[in-house]
Design a protein around this motif. Structure first.
Motif, PDB file in Angstrom:
ATOM      1  N   ARG A  56       8.776  -0.092   5.031  1.00 44.52           N
ATOM      2  CA  ARG A  56       9.247   0.015   6.481  1.00 44.52           C
ATOM      3  C   ARG A  56       8.712   1.179   7.091  1.00 44.52           C
ATOM      4  O   ARG A  56       7.965   0.807   8.087  1.00 44.52           O
ATOM      5  N   SER A  57       8.384   2.273   6.456  1.00 42.70           N
ATOM      6  CA  SER A  57       7.792   3.406   7.019  1.00 42.70           C
ATOM      7  C   SER A  57       5.996   3.097   7.401  1.00 42.70           C
ATOM      8  O   SER A  57       5.665   3.451   8.412  1.00 42.70           O
ATOM      9  N   LEU A  58       5.539   2.389   6.205  1.00 39.68           N
ATOM     10  CA  LEU A  58       3.963   2.082   6.545  1.00 39.68           C
ATOM     11  C   LEU A  58       4.021   1.174   7.412  1.00 39.68           C
ATOM     12  O   LEU A  58       2.993   1.177   8.324  1.00 39.68           O
ATOM     13  N   ASP A  92      12.569   3.748  -3.485  1.00 45.05           N
ATOM     14  CA  ASP A  92      13.865   3.715  -3.027  1.00 45.05           C
ATOM     15  C   ASP A  92      14.663   4.463  -4.011  1.00 45.05           C
ATOM     16  O   ASP A  92      14.678   4.285  -5.147  1.00 45.05           O
ATOM     17  N   ALA A 107       1.606  12.467   4.788  1.00 47.98           N
ATOM     18  CA  ALA A 107       2.882  11.869   4.397  1.00 47.98           C
ATOM     19  C   ALA A 107       2.705  11.122   2.931  1.00 47.98           C
ATOM     20  O   ALA A 107       1.782  10.927   2.274  1.00 47.98           O
ATOM     21  N   ARG A 150       5.735   0.768  10.290  1.00 48.51           N
ATOM     22  CA  ARG A 150       5.811   1.482  11.680  1.00 48.51           C
ATOM     23  C   ARG A 150       4.482   2.280  11.921  1.00 48.51           C
ATOM     24  O   ARG A 150       4.177   2.395  13.141  1.00 48.51           O
ATOM     25  N   ALA A 151       4.067   3.012  10.951  1.00 47.59           N
ATOM     26  CA  ALA A 151       2.701   3.763  11.079  1.00 47.59           C
ATOM     27  C   ALA A 151       1.295   2.835  11.332  1.00 47.59           C
ATOM     28  O   ALA A 151       0.704   3.332  12.012  1.00 47.59           O
ATOM     29  N   GLY A 211      11.881   1.000   1.593  1.00 51.07           N
ATOM     30  CA  GLY A 211      11.827   2.111   2.358  1.00 51.07           C
ATOM     31  C   GLY A 211      10.394   2.347   2.817  1.00 51.07           C
ATOM     32  O   GLY A 211      10.195   2.681   4.101  1.00 51.07           O
ATOM     33  N   ALA A 212       9.647   2.579   1.827  1.00 52.58           N
ATOM     34  CA  ALA A 212       8.219   3.159   2.106  1.00 52.58           C
ATOM     35  C   ALA A 212       7.636   2.105   3.067  1.00 52.58           C
ATOM     36  O   ALA A 212       6.651   2.529   3.936  1.00 52.58           O
ATOM     37  N   TYR A 223       5.008   8.972  -0.033  1.00 53.81           N
ATOM     38  CA  TYR A 223       6.027   7.850  -0.043  1.00 53.81           C
ATOM     39  C   TYR A 223       6.603   7.944  -1.398  1.00 53.81           C
ATOM     40  O   TYR A 223       5.674   7.927  -2.231  1.00 53.81           O
TER      41      TYR A 223
END
Length: 259
Positions: free
Chosen positions: A178-180, A166, A161, A182-183, A175-176, A163
């Motif tokens: 939030r993805s981190l 924004d 992935a 979750r992961a 945004g990055a 990143y």
């Protein structure tokens, strides 16, 4: 007669040994469920993510680091601000501590997905006990600007992935992040002191249904011990009565007849 008595003694001794052994061989002890009032903090060998900048990406890396370290779910426990800034590419002055100067040299040598860079990143991850490192690369405008990838120290490679900041007028990495989360997110660290907390043994919870072996008794509590004493006493008594002369006493009489 002696053989009968000796056989009886041996049988009695065997019964003593058997009763003592069966009395001291309990099955596994069931452990009751731990009280809900007792809490045990989780021990984590690694926690959170740390941000590392490749040469030329200091500004972008520091912006990402501020967002990452503000998120409880991915904030590392052992990275303070001086080390965080050096990890993001800030140059350590000669007046800085030796470990910061050494760290700055290591970070300056990170460049791309090369074997030496992966070795350095693995050392950094172990040093700060983080789950992974977010490596920020400075990209040219034609390449779309800076990007970030996650280095996984256990596997020794980068995650696929990529990143990016924004896509908005306001620069940032929300945004990055939030993805981190979750992961790679975990529960919020239990302490902000910068040290790992180890649970006290007295408060460690035992899952319901598990068993623990019974406590080993002292030697004087063992049935074998008292059985051996009883057997020795019984054997001694049997031997005593077996060798004793129990026959009728012989009385010798001398009769003298007068002449």
């Amino acid at each position: 007669m002696r053989r009968i008595v000796l056989t009886f003694g041996i049988c009695a001794a065997a019964l003593c040994f058997g009763s003592g052994a069966s009395a001291q061989a309990p099955g596994p002890m069931a452990v009751p469920a731990a009280s809900s009032e007792i809490s045990s903090p989780t021990v984590r060998a690694t926690s959170g993510l740390a941000v590392v900048a490749e040469p030329g990406a200091t500004g972008a890396a520091w912006g990402l680091a501020q967002s990452v370290y503000a998120a409880d779910a991915i904030r590392p426990l052992l990275v303070d601000e001086p080390h965080a800034r050096v990890l993001c590419g800030e140059v350590a002055s000669p007046a800085e501590a030796p470990d910061l100067r050494d760290l700055a040299q290591m970070v300056a040598a990170v460049s791309g997905d090369t074997a030496p860079s992966r070795a350095i990143l693995g050392d950094l991850a172990r040093r700060f006990r983080v789950r992974a490192l977010i490596v920020v690369r400075a990209g040219s405008p034609s390449e779309g600007g800076p990007t970030a990838r996650v280095f996984l120290p256990d596997a020794g490679l980068f995650d696929a992935a990529v990143y990016s900041p924004d896509d908005s007028p306001t620069p940032g990495w929300s945004g990055a992040v939030r993805s981190l989360v979750r992961a790679y997110g975990m529960q919020a660290p239990s302490s902000d002191s910068g040290t790992l907390r180890v649970p006290a043994i007295a408060t460690a919870e035992i899952p319901k249904g598990e068993t623990i072996p019974p406590k080993k008794p002292s030697f004087y509590q063992s049935g074998w011990f008292w059985g051996a004493i009883a057997a020795a006493a019984l054997t001694g008594g049997v031997t005593y009565f077996a060798v004793r002369d129990n026959g009728p006493a012989t009385i010798h009489l001398e009769l003298q007849v007068p002449h």
